[in-house]
Write an enzyme that holds these catalytic residues in place. Structure first.
Site, PDB file in Angstrom:
ATOM      1  N   ARG A   1       0.847  -1.193   0.000  1.00  0.00           N
ATOM      2  CA  ARG A   1       0.000   0.000   0.000  1.00  0.00           C
ATOM      3  C   ARG A   1       0.886   1.249   0.000  1.00  0.00           C
ATOM      4  NH1 ARG A   1      -5.395   0.027   3.283  1.00  0.00           N
ATOM      5  NH2 ARG A   1      -6.173   0.736   1.265  1.00  0.00           N
TER       6      ARG A   1
ATOM      7  N   GLN B   1      -0.975   2.405  -6.101  1.00  0.00           N
ATOM      8  CA  GLN B   1      -2.401   2.640  -5.931  1.00  0.00           C
ATOM      9  C   GLN B   1      -3.223   2.118  -7.103  1.00  0.00           C
ATOM     10  OE1 GLN B   1      -2.925   6.798  -5.082  1.00  0.00           O
ATOM     11  NE2 GLN B   1      -2.472   6.553  -2.910  1.00  0.00           N
TER      12      GLN B   1
ATOM     13  N   ASP C   1      -3.989  -1.598  -6.724  1.00  0.00           N
ATOM     14  CA  ASP C   1      -4.558  -2.009  -5.438  1.00  0.00           C
ATOM     15  C   ASP C   1      -5.955  -2.599  -5.642  1.00  0.00           C
ATOM     16  OD1 ASP C   1      -5.412  -2.356  -2.864  1.00  0.00           O
ATOM     17  OD2 ASP C   1      -5.026  -0.302  -2.201  1.00  0.00           O
TER      18      ASP C   1
ATOM     19  N   SER D   1      -8.578  -2.294  -2.736  1.00  0.00           N
ATOM     20  CA  SER D   1      -9.313  -1.039  -2.674  1.00  0.00           C
ATOM     21  C   SER D   1     -10.381  -0.963  -3.756  1.00  0.00           C
ATOM     22  CB  SER D   1      -8.352   0.146  -2.803  1.00  0.00           C
ATOM     23  OG  SER D   1      -7.529   0.249  -1.649  1.00  0.00           O
TER      24      SER D   1
ATOM     25  N   TYR E   1      -4.114   0.899   7.525  1.00  0.00           N
ATOM     26  CA  TYR E   1      -5.001   0.044   8.309  1.00  0.00           C
ATOM     27  C   TYR E   1      -4.916   0.428   9.791  1.00  0.00           C
ATOM     28  CZ  TYR E   1      -5.280  -2.976   4.205  1.00  0.00           C
ATOM     29  OH  TYR E   1      -5.497  -3.467   2.939  1.00  0.00           O
TER      30      TYR E   1
END
Length: 399
Positions: free
Chosen positions: A119, A124, A127, A130, A224
């Site tokens: 992450r 991104q 990902d 997500s 997280y």
């Protein structure tokens, strides 16, 4: 080189790892894209659409390709069809499926797990956790609105005023924020809570009220939350109880990959909710945020219906597949030798994204936590025996 798009075989999985509109991005890199027959059928994509986009349909796609992409990991029979040295990219829950990891190792397959993509800002666009959480968050609000037997928005009519529904969302990650945004667009009054103090501003940016409890924040690595102590969890549940009791709908979204979901709401808390209220637990598959929720089922606790999420992104296979396929294109592009014209798949294991997401390579498990779980820690070489001290010099002998 050929990239195969596998047909998903697991029950309830309706997504596909590639969509026709993105096939061209892979062919421009020099790859031949081959599709297993019917791979996109559950996502309402016909084989002919892939062919029109430049792919071919081949029943032997897996056996003849150097790279296989899928949503769920390949089953053992499919793994045995791969050539030694081939690669796969998919979700691969290493904690839950160690046997598959061992199969991939023994088959000499290089396996990359989308859950393990670091992450970091550079990753991104790759990902997939997500992108799929975005779908799940939207779906959770739609489910809550569909199950609740009242309007979400305020309605003012000549016959009177109908007040808006009150929705509480626990967890303000990607799924939680999307649930908040969707519930707000539907007109509900939304309150939300997250154990990370930084999330309060994001909650407010979505137009919701941030529930603020006088508890220590739990920011952790990678965005997280850190695990909380049982004492803190008990105090948090006690302080959240009145908010949940007043809610018409409760949506819980707190989950951390590779760990059991935190139990945020007890059945006793749910029993305090009003008649006709609804609970949607997106974390039901990984232990559940709500005590008593069952994956894939609706159960009654007190006056509330509790909906347990099961493979929620797959319930919206069109957008989920489109987002996941873009994640796949991005990570394949990273692992492609851009100086080659023939689609040379050449992962650079010095790259932290490549190294971080790789589980097996060259007949070995290279993801350290998985390797230790399956094979135990590496034996350290015995320590060198200490050197014998040099004999002391006798001053009198020197004299």
């Amino acid at each position: 080189m050929r990239i195969a798009v596998a047909k998903e075989t697991r029950d309830g999985e309706s997504r596909v790892a590639m969509v026709p509109e993105l096939v061209g991005k892979l062919t421009k890199l020099g790859y031949d894209v081959v599709i297993e027959a019917g791979a996109g059928r559950a996502a309402l994509i016909a084989d002919e659409e892939y062919v029109e986009a430049g792919a071919t349909v081949d029943e032997r796609a897996l056996e003849t390709s150097g790279l296989v992409v899928s949503v769920q990991p390949l089953d053992p029979a499919a793994i045995r069809r791969l050539t030694r040295g081939a690669a796969t990219i998919s979700f691969l829950p290493t904690n839950q499926e160690p046997g598959l990891v061992a199969d991939l190792r023994d088959a000499g397959v290089t396996a990359f797990a989308m859950e393990l993509v670091p992450r970091i800002s550079r990753a991104q666009s790759m990902d997939a956790l997500s992108s799929q959480a975005l779908v799940a968050g939207y779906r959770s609000a739609i489910v809550a609105a569909g199950m609740l037997r009242r309007f979400f928005p305020l309605n003012m009519t000549a016959a009177g005023t109908v007040p808006p529904a009150e929705v509480v969302v626990l967890g303000a990650g990607v799924a939680g924020l999307q649930a908040i945004a969707t519930a707000k667009r539907l007109g509900a009054v939304v309150k939300a809570y997250d154990v990370r103090a930084a999330a309060a501003e994001e909650i407010r940016s979505m137009g919701a009220v941030a529930i603020e409890l006088e508890l220590e924040t739990l920011e952790g690595a990678g965005g997280y939350a850190r695990e909380m102590t049982e004492d803190r969890a008990a105090r948090q549940r006690e302080m959240l109880t009145p908010f949940i009791a007043d809610a018409d709908a409760l949506i819980t979204t707190a989950a951390v990959p590779g760990r059991t979901a935190p139990m945020l709401v007890t059945s006793a808390m749910v029993e305090q909710m009003k008649p006709g209220s609804v609970v949607v637990d997106l974390a039901s598959e990984t232990g559940g945020n709500v005590e008593g929720s069952v994956p894939g089922e609706v159960v009654r606790i007190g006056n509330a219906q509790v909906w347990g999420g099961k493979n929620v992104p797959s319930q919206m296979p069109g957008p989920a597949s489109r987002l996941y396929a873009q994640n796949i294109v991005n990570i394949v592009t990273l692992m492609t030798d851009q100086t080659s014209e023939d689609g040379s798949f050449a992962p650079d294991f010095a790259d932290e994204i490549v190294a971080g997401s790789c589980v097996t390579h060259d007949g070995a498990i290279v993801h350290e936590p998985t390797r230790e779980a399956l094979e135990g820690p590496l034996e350290k070489p015995p320590a060198e025996p200490p050197a014998e001290p040099a004999p002391a010099t006798d001053p009198e002998a020197q004299a």
